[in-house]
Design an enzyme around this catalytic site. Structure first.
Site, PDB file in Angstrom:
ATOM      1  CE  LYS A 116      15.164  -8.314 -19.790  1.00 50.55           C
ATOM      2  NZ  LYS A 116      16.753  -8.847 -18.713  1.00 50.55           N
ATOM      3  CE  LYS A 121      13.725 -21.631 -14.982  1.00 48.60           C
ATOM      4  NZ  LYS A 121      15.278 -20.600 -14.799  1.00 48.60           N
ATOM      5  CE  LYS A 127      13.150 -12.075  -6.946  1.00 52.19           C
ATOM      6  NZ  LYS A 127      12.634 -11.617  -5.364  1.00 52.19           N
TER       7      LYS A 127
END
Ligand code: TRP
Length: 328
Positions: free
Chosen positions: A111, A194, A197
């Site tokens: 991040k 998979k 989002k």
């Protein structure tokens, strides 16, 4: 009864991957455990200090959870920011969390790389906030995806450390309850991987029929089987996985035979999948719309959930204050 805790960051609508992963496990767990399912709105501040309409985002998840059948009479469903005891525990845990170990977390490093202009202390202490979420209810089972494994290891470490420092077996060590191992993995429609989002390949519970059709018709395929009974390549197997979860057994066998004798037409297969997803989503979608339009009800349910969560959280905090030696 064992206590289960799980949180979700309010970052949009639930998709089929969420449904067949987390939500379906929750539906089962709420009958067997003392469950706390919460919406981690504080955690969203780690990535954006000014989230757009934070209450609406929380209400979206709440309405969708309820529409899927998570039952506020069985499980405690609440919004993290309604239960302020979590912050007090977050503070205590932060006092015994060390810079080096926090900096070494891969999620932090990732991040920090993604938002170099906002490497804030909340981002660094994301794992202590998550540990506080769990330990505030003395949770022992935490249904999470694989990506949360390191955060879970940190939570266990903080629990053990607290017990060590204060010389008391106070927190149980929370175990990860791997959703991946439990659930059917819902693929994306882009041939591999998979549904997620960030992958941008999702079918949302709230998608309308036309949107679903468009998304399914665009799914990646190939030029078709050339030999009878050949193994299915990943993209095709993915389509069959959808059939497996939303269609009848007969429909599955029908297309499986067509695959095996090389007469399959992907257009027909996709139309069938789209129709069956539409049918699967329809009742859920209707209920989402109902709940979403009833803000009073959502507020009432969130308030009741917060009260129940507060009761459990407050008990833990009172005990901790006594352990550390504050005036109770
Ligand atoms: N970090 C989790 C995620 O991104 C969300 C979360 C926050 C959570 N607090 C939690 C999950 C406590 C389980 C338990 O998916």
């Amino acid at each position: 009864m064992e206590t289960v805790v799980s949180g979700i960051r309010p970052t949009g609508n639930l998709h089929l991957g969420n449904y067949f992963g987390a939500v379906k496990s929750f539906l089962q767990m709420q009958n067997e455990y003392n469950c706390y399912f919460f919406i981690a709105d504080w955690h969203s501040l780690t990535t954006s200090p000014k989230p757009e309409n934070i209450i609406k985002s929380a209400h979206t998840i709440l309405a969708e959870y309820l529409a899927c059948g998570i039952d506020p009479e069985k499980a405690t469903i609440y919004i993290q920011s309604d239960v302020k005891e979590v912050l007090e525990l977050y503070l205590y845990l932060n006092m015994n969390a060390y810079l080096g170990e926090m900096e070494r977390c891969t999620t932090f490093k990732e991040k920090a790389r993604k938002q170099p202009d906002n490497v804030n202390a909340g981002l660094l202490t994301y794992p202590t906030l998550m540990a506080a979420d769990i330990l505030i209810h003395k949770g022992v089972k935490v249904p999470v995806g694989k990506d949360q494994e390191q955060n879970m290891e940190m939570a266990r470490k903080f629990a053990r450390r607290f017990n060590m420092i204060y010389g008391k077996e106070f927190f149980p060590e929370p175990a990860s309850f791997s959703l991946a191992a439990q659930a059917v993995k819902i693929p994306g429609l882009d041939g591999s991987g998979k549904m997620g989002k960030s992958e941008g390949n999702c079918i949302y519970l709230m998608d309308d029929a036309e949107t679903i059709r468009k998304k399914v018709m665009k799914a990646v395929t190939d030029s078709g089987p050339t030999e009878p009974n050949s193994p299915k390549p990943e993209a095709i197997q993915n389509l069959f996985t959808f059939l497996d979860i939303v269609s009848t057994k007969d429909t599955y066998s029908y297309f499986d035979e067509k695959w095996n004798d090389c007469s399959i037409r992907y257009g027909d297969l996709k139309k069938q999948i789209a129709a069956d997803i539409v049918a699967f989503n329809a009742p859920i979608r209707e209920r989402i719309t109902e709940y979403s339009s009833n803000t009073d009800l959502l507020n009432k349910i969130a308030k009741r959930g917060a009260e129940k969560a507060h009761e459990s959280a407050n008990k833990t905090i009172r005990e901790i204050r006594e352990i550390i030696g504050f005036r109770s």
